[in-house]
Design a protein around this motif. Structure first.
Motif, PDB file in Angstrom:
ATOM      1  N   ASN A 142       0.782  -1.113   0.068  1.00 46.34           N
ATOM      2  CA  ASN A 142      -0.025   0.083   0.089  1.00 46.34           C
ATOM      3  C   ASN A 142       0.850   1.143  -0.007  1.00 46.34           C
ATOM      4  O   ASN A 142       1.439   1.671   0.988  1.00 46.34           O
ATOM      5  N   GLY A 143       1.190   1.872  -1.269  1.00 50.79           N
ATOM      6  CA  GLY A 143       1.823   2.864  -1.335  1.00 50.79           C
ATOM      7  C   GLY A 143       3.540   2.419  -1.095  1.00 50.79           C
ATOM      8  O   GLY A 143       3.888   1.431  -1.687  1.00 50.79           O
ATOM      9  N   ASN A 144       4.190   3.121  -0.158  1.00 49.34           N
ATOM     10  CA  ASN A 144       5.667   2.723   0.139  1.00 49.34           C
ATOM     11  C   ASN A 144       5.707   1.698   1.432  1.00 49.34           C
ATOM     12  O   ASN A 144       6.813   1.776   2.105  1.00 49.34           O
ATOM     13  N   ARG A 145       4.469   1.426   1.692  1.00 48.09           N
ATOM     14  CA  ARG A 145       4.445   0.268   3.087  1.00 48.09           C
ATOM     15  C   ARG A 145       4.223  -1.037   2.574  1.00 48.09           C
ATOM     16  O   ARG A 145       3.052  -1.192   1.654  1.00 48.09           O
ATOM     17  N   ALA A 146       4.490  -2.085   3.225  1.00 51.67           N
ATOM     18  CA  ALA A 146       4.000  -3.441   3.085  1.00 51.67           C
ATOM     19  C   ALA A 146       3.943  -4.279   4.303  1.00 51.67           C
ATOM     20  O   ALA A 146       4.364  -3.990   5.182  1.00 51.67           O
ATOM     21  N   VAL A 147       3.083  -5.264   4.035  1.00 52.73           N
ATOM     22  CA  VAL A 147       2.707  -6.200   5.271  1.00 52.73           C
ATOM     23  C   VAL A 147       3.079  -7.620   4.771  1.00 52.73           C
ATOM     24  O   VAL A 147       2.601  -7.794   3.436  1.00 52.73           O
ATOM     25  N   ILE A 148       3.824  -8.371   5.329  1.00 53.22           N
ATOM     26  CA  ILE A 148       4.166  -9.741   4.757  1.00 53.22           C
ATOM     27  C   ILE A 148       3.325 -10.699   5.433  1.00 53.22           C
ATOM     28  O   ILE A 148       3.132 -10.699   6.632  1.00 53.22           O
ATOM     29  N   ILE A 149       2.690 -11.606   4.809  1.00 51.25           N
ATOM     30  CA  ILE A 149       1.743 -12.798   5.154  1.00 51.25           C
ATOM     31  C   ILE A 149       2.703 -14.093   4.792  1.00 51.25           C
ATOM     32  O   ILE A 149       3.097 -14.389   3.701  1.00 51.25           O
ATOM     33  N   GLU A 150       3.096 -14.725   6.090  1.00 52.88           N
ATOM     34  CA  GLU A 150       3.564 -15.913   6.162  1.00 52.88           C
ATOM     35  C   GLU A 150       2.501 -17.198   6.680  1.00 52.88           C
ATOM     36  O   GLU A 150       1.999 -16.929   7.819  1.00 52.88           O
ATOM     37  N   THR A 151       2.283 -18.202   6.054  1.00 50.63           N
ATOM     38  CA  THR A 151       1.536 -19.283   6.597  1.00 50.63           C
ATOM     39  C   THR A 151       2.482 -20.516   7.002  1.00 50.63           C
ATOM     40  O   THR A 151       3.648 -20.814   6.306  1.00 50.63           O
ATOM     41  N   LYS A 152       2.247 -20.819   8.316  1.00 57.41           N
ATOM     42  CA  LYS A 152       3.069 -21.965   8.879  1.00 57.41           C
ATOM     43  C   LYS A 152       2.039 -22.986   9.254  1.00 57.41           C
ATOM     44  O   LYS A 152       0.899 -22.953   9.928  1.00 57.41           O
ATOM     45  N   LEU A 153       2.585 -24.280   9.412  1.00 58.46           N
ATOM     46  CA  LEU A 153       1.746 -25.442  10.140  1.00 58.46           C
ATOM     47  C   LEU A 153       1.314 -25.248  11.452  1.00 58.46           C
ATOM     48  O   LEU A 153       0.311 -25.405  12.047  1.00 58.46           O
ATOM     49  N   ASN A 154       2.249 -24.715  12.322  1.00 61.50           N
ATOM     50  CA  ASN A 154       2.241 -24.541  13.685  1.00 61.50           C
ATOM     51  C   ASN A 154       3.098 -23.341  14.326  1.00 61.50           C
ATOM     52  O   ASN A 154       4.468 -23.552  13.971  1.00 61.50           O
ATOM     53  N   THR A 155       2.871 -22.429  14.942  1.00 61.75           N
ATOM     54  CA  THR A 155       3.686 -21.679  15.496  1.00 61.75           C
ATOM     55  C   THR A 155       3.694 -21.218  16.997  1.00 61.75           C
ATOM     56  O   THR A 155       4.406 -20.761  17.624  1.00 61.75           O
ATOM     57  N   GLY A 156       2.877 -21.948  17.517  1.00 65.14           N
ATOM     58  CA  GLY A 156       2.629 -21.839  18.824  1.00 65.14           C
ATOM     59  C   GLY A 156       2.014 -20.509  19.168  1.00 65.14           C
ATOM     60  O   GLY A 156       1.253 -19.873  18.327  1.00 65.14           O
ATOM     61  N   SER A 157       2.235 -19.948  20.527  1.00 70.57           N
ATOM     62  CA  SER A 157       1.728 -18.403  20.622  1.00 70.57           C
ATOM     63  C   SER A 157       2.735 -17.399  20.254  1.00 70.57           C
ATOM     64  O   SER A 157       3.907 -17.874  19.852  1.00 70.57           O
TER      65      SER A 157
END
Length: 190
Positions: free
Chosen positions: A82-97
Motif C-alpha cells: 500500500n504505497g511505500n508500506r508493506a505487510v508480509i503474510i506467511e503461513t506455517k503449520l504451527n507457530t504456537g503462541s
C-alpha cells in the motif's frame, strides 16, 4: 553459493548443523511437515486473512524477493503493498503462541524477518508488520520487524556464510529432541 535461500536461514536457526549439511549435500527428501504444508497452504486462507484483518493494498502471492546486500533470496507467501508500506503474510503449520514464536519457534521468526529485509530491498517499501498464519489453530500472530530482529538475522547470515565458505560445520542444536527426527542424524559429525 551466491545467494542463500531464505528457507535455509529458518533451518539454520532451527539447527545450524542440519542447515549446513543440507546446503553442502544439496539433498534431503521432503519431510512430512513439508508435504503437509504444501497441501494445506492455499491462497484462500491468505486472502481470507487479509480481508478479516482489513489490510488494504495490492496483494502479491508467492512474491520472489532477494537482498543483494545480505545475499539471500526466496519467495514470500504473500506481500500486501500500500504505497511505500508493506505487510508480509506467511503461513506455517504451527507457530504456537506469540511468546513461543520468540523461543521454541524462533526459526519461523528468523525466516519472516529475513523476508522483511528482502521485501524492502526488492520492492523499495517499508515493511510495517509480518502476519504469521498458524494453519493448525486457524489463528494469526502479528510481529514488527524491529531493529533487534534485523540485527539478529544479519548476524545469523554472516555466521552461516562463514561456515559455508570455510566448509566448517557449525555446532549442532543443543535440543537433542530435534536430532531424533533429523534426516542427517546418522551422518552428523559429533
Amino acid at each position: 553459493m551466491d545467494y542463500i535461500p531464505i528457507s535455509m536461514i529458518k533451518e539454520y536457526t532451527y539447527c545450524p548443523r542440519q542447515a549446513y549439511l543440507k546446503i553442502m549435500m544439496m539433498k534431503e527428501p521432503p519431510t512430512e511437515s513439508m508435504k503437509y504444508a504444501k497441501q494445506t497452504q492455499n491462497t484462500e486462507t491468505i486472502t481470507k486473512t487479509i480481508k478479516e484483518l482489513g489490510i488494504q493494498g495490492e496483494v502479491k502471492l508467492e512474491a520472489p524477493v532477494k537482498s543483494t546486500s545480505l545475499g539471500i533470496v526466496g519467495r514470500t507467501d504473500a506481500v500486501v503493498i500500500n504505497g511505500n508500506r508493506a505487510v508480509i503474510i506467511e503461513t506455517k503449520l504451527n507457530t504456537g503462541s506469540k511468546k513461543k514464536l520468540y523461543t521454541k519457534y524462533n526459526h519461523i521468526l528468523a525466516q519472516a524477518t529475513a523476508y522483511a529485509i528482502a521485501v524492502e530491498e526488492t520492492m523499495k517499501v517499508t515493511v510495517d508488520k509480518i502476519i504469521i498464519i498458524n494453519q493448525e489453530k486457524q489463528t494469526t500472530i502479528t510481529i514488527k520487524p524491529t531493529p533487534n530482529l534485523r540485527t539478529w538475522i544479519k548476524r545469523t547470515i554472516q555466521d552461516m556464510k562463514k561456515h559455508i565458505q570455510n566448509q566448517e560445520p557449525p555446532p549442532k542444536t543443543t535440543n537433542k529432541a530435534k536430532c531424533k527426527a533429523c534426516y542427517f542424524k546418522d551422518i552428523c559429525p559429533p
